[in-house]
Design a protein around this motif. Structure first.
Motif, mmCIF file in Angstrom:
data_model
loop_
_atom_site.group_PDB
_atom_site.id
_atom_site.type_symbol
_atom_site.label_atom_id
_atom_site.label_comp_id
_atom_site.label_asym_id
_atom_site.label_seq_id
_atom_site.Cartn_x
_atom_site.Cartn_y
_atom_site.Cartn_z
ATOM 1 N N PRO A 77 0.797 -1.235 0.000
ATOM 2 C CA PRO A 77 0.000 0.000 0.000
ATOM 3 C C PRO A 77 0.825 1.278 0.000
ATOM 4 C CG PRO A 77 -0.003 -1.006 2.182
ATOM 5 C CD PRO A 77 0.643 -1.997 1.257
ATOM 6 N N ASP A 78 2.039 1.211 0.499
ATOM 7 C CA ASP A 78 2.845 2.432 0.605
ATOM 8 C C ASP A 78 3.973 2.502 -0.423
ATOM 9 O OD1 ASP A 78 1.353 3.246 2.875
ATOM 10 O OD2 ASP A 78 2.522 1.882 4.121
ATOM 11 N N LEU A 79 3.973 1.574 -1.374
ATOM 12 C CA LEU A 79 5.043 1.571 -2.371
ATOM 13 C C LEU A 79 4.856 2.733 -3.344
ATOM 14 C CD1 LEU A 79 7.439 -0.385 -2.825
ATOM 15 C CD2 LEU A 79 6.128 -1.370 -4.713
ATOM 16 N N ALA A 80 5.935 3.427 -3.621
ATOM 17 C CA ALA A 80 5.867 4.632 -4.459
ATOM 18 C C ALA A 80 5.914 4.269 -5.933
ATOM 19 C CB ALA A 80 7.002 5.580 -4.098
ATOM 20 N N VAL A 81 4.861 3.614 -6.418
ATOM 21 C CA VAL A 81 4.735 3.320 -7.837
ATOM 22 C C VAL A 81 3.353 3.757 -8.299
ATOM 23 C CG1 VAL A 81 6.333 1.360 -7.777
ATOM 24 C CG2 VAL A 81 3.862 0.961 -7.490
ATOM 25 N N THR A 82 3.240 3.995 -9.592
ATOM 26 C CA THR A 82 1.947 4.268 -10.205
ATOM 27 C C THR A 82 1.413 2.961 -10.765
ATOM 28 O OG1 THR A 82 2.533 6.543 -10.764
ATOM 29 C CG2 THR A 82 0.758 5.529 -12.036
ATOM 30 N N TRP A 83 0.211 2.593 -10.357
ATOM 31 C CA TRP A 83 -0.411 1.349 -10.805
ATOM 32 C C TRP A 83 -1.276 1.626 -12.035
ATOM 33 C CZ3 TRP A 83 0.732 -3.272 -8.423
ATOM 34 C CH2 TRP A 83 1.347 -3.201 -7.178
ATOM 35 N N HIS A 84 -0.975 0.898 -13.114
ATOM 36 C CA HIS A 84 -1.731 1.007 -14.362
ATOM 37 C C HIS A 84 -2.558 -0.262 -14.544
ATOM 38 C CE1 HIS A 84 0.777 4.354 -16.201
ATOM 39 N NE2 HIS A 84 1.561 3.956 -15.215
ATOM 40 N N TYR A 85 -3.853 -0.107 -14.802
ATOM 41 C CA TYR A 85 -4.672 -1.267 -15.146
ATOM 42 C C TYR A 85 -4.798 -1.301 -16.657
ATOM 43 C CZ TYR A 85 -8.310 -4.718 -15.389
ATOM 44 O OH TYR A 85 -9.015 -5.867 -15.697
ATOM 45 N N ILE A 86 -4.331 -2.395 -17.270
ATOM 46 C CA ILE A 86 -4.257 -2.443 -18.728
ATOM 47 C C ILE A 86 -5.102 -3.554 -19.338
ATOM 48 C CG2 ILE A 86 -1.951 -1.401 -18.743
ATOM 49 C CD1 ILE A 86 -0.756 -4.132 -19.127
ATOM 50 N N GLY A 87 -5.830 -4.294 -18.509
ATOM 51 C CA GLY A 87 -6.642 -5.386 -19.026
ATOM 52 C C GLY A 87 -8.067 -4.962 -19.334
ATOM 53 N N GLN A 88 -8.821 -5.879 -19.955
ATOM 54 C CA GLN A 88 -10.235 -5.617 -20.199
ATOM 55 C C GLN A 88 -10.946 -5.421 -18.866
ATOM 56 O OE1 GLN A 88 -9.607 -4.952 -23.597
ATOM 57 N NE2 GLN A 88 -11.804 -5.202 -23.392
ATOM 58 N N LEU A 89 -11.918 -4.540 -18.856
ATOM 59 C CA LEU A 89 -12.568 -4.171 -17.607
ATOM 60 C C LEU A 89 -14.071 -4.434 -17.676
ATOM 61 C CD1 LEU A 89 -12.519 -2.932 -14.812
ATOM 62 C CD2 LEU A 89 -12.583 -0.671 -15.862
ATOM 63 N N GLN A 90 -14.547 -5.257 -16.759
ATOM 64 C CA GLN A 90 -15.979 -5.461 -16.584
ATOM 65 C C GLN A 90 -16.511 -4.383 -15.648
ATOM 66 O OE1 GLN A 90 -15.278 -9.592 -15.145
ATOM 67 N NE2 GLN A 90 -16.875 -10.151 -16.615
ATOM 68 N N THR A 91 -17.710 -3.909 -15.931
ATOM 69 C CA THR A 91 -18.249 -2.821 -15.122
ATOM 70 C C THR A 91 -18.369 -3.210 -13.650
ATOM 71 O OG1 THR A 91 -20.499 -3.512 -15.714
ATOM 72 C CG2 THR A 91 -19.480 -1.784 -17.053
ATOM 73 N N LYS A 92 -18.642 -4.482 -13.376
ATOM 74 C CA LYS A 92 -18.804 -4.894 -11.985
ATOM 75 C C LYS A 92 -17.492 -4.844 -11.203
ATOM 76 C CE LYS A 92 -18.283 -9.858 -12.950
ATOM 77 N NZ LYS A 92 -18.960 -11.179 -12.918
#
Length: 234
Positions: A77-92
């Protein structure tokens, strides 16, 4: 030379080698590598690898699956990185993705944009999003059809808690990457006609990032060339 007994050194060597190739590809087309964001995709690797990457100066990591994104973000939780979500995304899964990611690369329909917007809490920061474009003739593949890019950009731009940053795509297997990425650059212009500062182009992976850089990519998604082979899944 590092061996399997020295995994962080091996990781550093792979990272250095890929960054050297990125710099060479940028230089070849008159671009500065400092203008590129290299995202290390850590699919199927443990959270410990993300921590090792951060220790080597990696600032951007990507995940394809919501469950992995949520788990790794929760462990770090405290790691200084930017998290990118790059996969297909379901609305739920929009709420879970929004709670962990700072950037979502795969907004491909209005319902996804709306779900991400609705998932914002009262103190949520603005979420940076890219519009994923389907570069194939298969409507079943992820991504908005090129003819509908402008309409999706217009809709997403009205979502108060989202910021449209640009486009994302994967080059089709049956087309030369250079040709595909040149098309993507033209599609990017359609988004910028709606959101003038939406200049990001997320394109290029291990096998085709040089062509993506030549076509104007700003964000590269690199996986096993840096992380090494994915672990066996039980």
């Amino acid at each position: 030379m590092p061996t399997s007994a020295d995994p962080v050194a091996a990781l550093r060597d792979r990272l250095t080698a890929v960054d050297g190739r990125i710099a060479d590809a940028a230089r070849a087309v008159g671009r500065a590598s400092s203008d590129l964001t290299r995202i290390v995709v850590t699919k199927f690797h443990p959270a410990a690898l993300v921590r090792d990457l951060a220790s080597l100066g990696v600032e951007d990591v990507g995940e394809n699956r919501q469950q992995e994104l949520t788990a790794k973000h929760g462990e770090l939780p405290d790691l200084a990185v930017t998290w990118h979500y790059i996969g297909q995304l379901q609305t739920k899964k929009a709420r879970a993705v929004r709670s962990a990611a700072s950037v979502v690369h795969s907004v491909d329909r209005q319902r996804v944009a709306d779900a991400l917007d609705a998932a914002a809490g009262p103190d949520s920061p603005v979420l940076e999003v890219l519009l994923q474009v389907n570069m194939t003739e298969d409507p079943g593949r992820g991504g908005v059809a090129p003819a509908d890019i402008r309409a999706l950009a217009e809709h997403t731009a009205t979502c108060a808690t989202l910021r449209v940053r640009g486009v994302m795509a994967v080059a089709p297997l049956d087309e030369a990457p250079a040709s595909a990425f040149e098309r993507l650059a033209r599609y990017s212009e359609r988004v910028r006609a709606v959101v003038p500062d939406a200049s990001w182009i997320s394109a290029g992976m291990t096998g085709d990032f040089a062509e993506a850089i030549a076509a104007g990519a700003t964000h590269l998604r690199i996986g096993s060339a840096i992380t090494g082979p994915r672990p066996e899944r039980g």
